[in-house]
Design a protein around this motif. Structure first.
Motif, PDB file in Angstrom:
ATOM      1  N   GLU A  33       0.837  -1.204   0.000  1.00  0.00           N
ATOM      2  CA  GLU A  33       0.000   0.000   0.000  1.00  0.00           C
ATOM      3  C   GLU A  33       0.870   1.252   0.000  1.00  0.00           C
ATOM      4  O   GLU A  33       0.619   2.206  -0.743  1.00  0.00           O
ATOM      5  N   ILE A  34       1.908   1.248   0.812  1.00  0.00           N
ATOM      6  CA  ILE A  34       2.830   2.379   0.896  1.00  0.00           C
ATOM      7  C   ILE A  34       3.530   2.599  -0.437  1.00  0.00           C
ATOM      8  O   ILE A  34       3.637   3.733  -0.917  1.00  0.00           O
ATOM      9  N   ILE A  35       3.987   1.524  -1.046  1.00  0.00           N
ATOM     10  CA  ILE A  35       4.666   1.632  -2.340  1.00  0.00           C
ATOM     11  C   ILE A  35       3.719   2.226  -3.379  1.00  0.00           C
ATOM     12  O   ILE A  35       4.096   3.133  -4.136  1.00  0.00           O
ATOM     13  N   ALA A  36       2.484   1.750  -3.426  1.00  0.00           N
ATOM     14  CA  ALA A  36       1.506   2.273  -4.387  1.00  0.00           C
ATOM     15  C   ALA A  36       1.196   3.746  -4.116  1.00  0.00           C
ATOM     16  O   ALA A  36       1.168   4.560  -5.047  1.00  0.00           O
ATOM     17  N   LEU A  37       0.972   4.102  -2.854  1.00  0.00           N
ATOM     18  CA  LEU A  37       0.692   5.500  -2.508  1.00  0.00           C
ATOM     19  C   LEU A  37       1.845   6.419  -2.870  1.00  0.00           C
ATOM     20  O   LEU A  37       1.636   7.558  -3.301  1.00  0.00           O
ATOM     21  N   SER A  38       3.061   5.922  -2.691  1.00  0.00           N
ATOM     22  CA  SER A  38       4.236   6.752  -2.928  1.00  0.00           C
ATOM     23  C   SER A  38       4.434   7.100  -4.401  1.00  0.00           C
ATOM     24  O   SER A  38       5.240   7.961  -4.722  1.00  0.00           O
ATOM     25  N   GLU A  39       3.692   6.451  -5.274  1.00  0.00           N
ATOM     26  CA  GLU A  39       3.723   6.816  -6.696  1.00  0.00           C
ATOM     27  C   GLU A  39       2.925   8.096  -6.937  1.00  0.00           C
ATOM     28  O   GLU A  39       3.122   8.773  -7.940  1.00  0.00           O
ATOM     29  N   GLN A  40       2.012   8.422  -6.013  1.00  0.00           N
ATOM     30  CA  GLN A  40       1.154   9.600  -6.152  1.00  0.00           C
ATOM     31  C   GLN A  40       1.630  10.778  -5.306  1.00  0.00           C
ATOM     32  O   GLN A  40       1.510  11.922  -5.723  1.00  0.00           O
ATOM     33  N   PHE A  41       2.109  10.502  -4.098  1.00  0.00           N
ATOM     34  CA  PHE A  41       2.595  11.546  -3.208  1.00  0.00           C
ATOM     35  C   PHE A  41       3.521  10.926  -2.172  1.00  0.00           C
ATOM     36  O   PHE A  41       3.521   9.712  -1.985  1.00  0.00           O
ATOM     37  N   LEU A  68       3.667  19.368   7.647  1.00  0.00           N
ATOM     38  CA  LEU A  68       3.518  19.042   6.229  1.00  0.00           C
ATOM     39  C   LEU A  68       2.064  18.920   5.785  1.00  0.00           C
ATOM     40  O   LEU A  68       1.783  18.786   4.612  1.00  0.00           O
ATOM     41  N   GLY A  69       1.140  18.960   6.719  1.00  0.00           N
ATOM     42  CA  GLY A  69      -0.280  18.929   6.379  1.00  0.00           C
ATOM     43  C   GLY A  69      -0.700  17.646   5.689  1.00  0.00           C
ATOM     44  O   GLY A  69      -0.209  16.561   5.995  1.00  0.00           O
ATOM     45  N   GLN A  70      -1.608  17.781   4.746  1.00  0.00           N
ATOM     46  CA  GLN A  70      -2.211  16.631   4.070  1.00  0.00           C
ATOM     47  C   GLN A  70      -1.436  16.184   2.833  1.00  0.00           C
ATOM     48  O   GLN A  70      -1.873  15.295   2.116  1.00  0.00           O
ATOM     49  N   ASN A  71      -0.293  16.787   2.555  1.00  0.00           N
ATOM     50  CA  ASN A  71       0.477  16.449   1.361  1.00  0.00           C
ATOM     51  C   ASN A  71       1.263  15.154   1.486  1.00  0.00           C
ATOM     52  O   ASN A  71       1.862  14.705   0.527  1.00  0.00           O
ATOM     53  N   VAL A  72       1.263  14.571   2.669  1.00  0.00           N
ATOM     54  CA  VAL A  72       2.084  13.398   2.956  1.00  0.00           C
ATOM     55  C   VAL A  72       1.260  12.401   3.757  1.00  0.00           C
ATOM     56  O   VAL A  72       0.524  12.791   4.658  1.00  0.00           O
ATOM     57  N   SER A  73       1.379  11.115   3.439  1.00  0.00           N
ATOM     58  CA  SER A  73       0.805  10.071   4.288  1.00  0.00           C
ATOM     59  C   SER A  73       1.866   9.673   5.302  1.00  0.00           C
ATOM     60  O   SER A  73       3.023   9.443   4.939  1.00  0.00           O
ATOM     61  N   ALA A  74       1.475   9.603   6.569  1.00  0.00           N
ATOM     62  CA  ALA A  74       2.422   9.332   7.651  1.00  0.00           C
ATOM     63  C   ALA A  74       2.065   8.020   8.343  1.00  0.00           C
ATOM     64  O   ALA A  74       0.996   7.897   8.936  1.00  0.00           O
ATOM     65  N   ILE A 105       9.440   7.791   1.501  1.00  0.00           N
ATOM     66  CA  ILE A 105       9.246   6.893   0.365  1.00  0.00           C
ATOM     67  C   ILE A 105       8.612   7.693  -0.765  1.00  0.00           C
ATOM     68  O   ILE A 105       7.549   8.299  -0.596  1.00  0.00           O
ATOM     69  N   VAL A 106       9.279   7.693  -1.918  1.00  0.00           N
ATOM     70  CA  VAL A 106       8.786   8.375  -3.115  1.00  0.00           C
ATOM     71  C   VAL A 106       9.025   7.432  -4.298  1.00  0.00           C
ATOM     72  O   VAL A 106      10.110   6.889  -4.445  1.00  0.00           O
ATOM     73  N   GLY A 107       8.004   7.251  -5.106  1.00  0.00           N
ATOM     74  CA  GLY A 107       8.152   6.386  -6.273  1.00  0.00           C
ATOM     75  C   GLY A 107       8.518   4.959  -5.926  1.00  0.00           C
ATOM     76  O   GLY A 107       9.229   4.290  -6.683  1.00  0.00           O
ATOM     77  N   GLY A 108       8.051   4.489  -4.766  1.00  0.00           N
ATOM     78  CA  GLY A 108       8.300   3.112  -4.360  1.00  0.00           C
ATOM     79  C   GLY A 108       9.663   2.857  -3.750  1.00  0.00           C
ATOM     80  O   GLY A 108      10.002   1.723  -3.440  1.00  0.00           O
TER      81      GLY A 108
END
Length: 129
Positions: A33-41, A68-74, A105-108
């Motif tokens: 899930e983290i890898i997939a999300l990191s493709e978007q933000f 960092l607000g809502q721009n990042v999943s933590a 994590i960015v781009g997986g």
């Protein structure tokens, strides 16, 4: 509750004092899930040892400085309870296991990882923007 937690307290993710909307990382499947999300933000993972005062201090400082607000999943990982998840993170993202540890994590891929006193919310922000 242990006597130490009743005296010193144990910070809890999503506590009133935290401005971070922590997602508990408790399952190996969440790594995909983290890898997939990191493709978007960007996604961050904070690996925390609930038995370590240094880790507790790093977590508290990070939560106090985070903006960092809502721009990042933590994601928050209690690595004592979920050691197999911590081991898989080290393997999957090719990082040496440490505690406390912060990964970006960015781009997986892990593009930034720090531990102990090097964990700094403002430095993380500079890596994201």
């Amino acid at each position: 509750m242990s006597i130490f937690n009743s005296i010193f307290g144990e910070p809890k993710p999503n506590s009133i004092s935290s401005n971070i909307n922590w997602i508990p990382l408790e399952d190996l499947g969440q790594i995909e899930e983290i890898i997939a999300l990191s493709e978007q933000f960007p996604v961050i993972i904070f690996k925390h040892s609930t038995r370590c005062s240094i880790s507790r201090m790093a977590l508290k400082n990070f939560e106090n400085e985070y903006d960092l607000g809502q721009n990042v999943s933590a994601y928050y990982l209690d690595l004592i309870s979920f050691r197999e998840v911590s081991n898989e993170i080290a393997s999957r993202f090719n990082v040496v296991h440490q505690s406390p540890q912060l990964l970006l994590i960015v781009g997986g891929k892990s593009v930034y990882d720090v531990s102990h006193s090097a964990i700094d919310a403002q430095e993380l922000k500079s890596k994201i923007q």
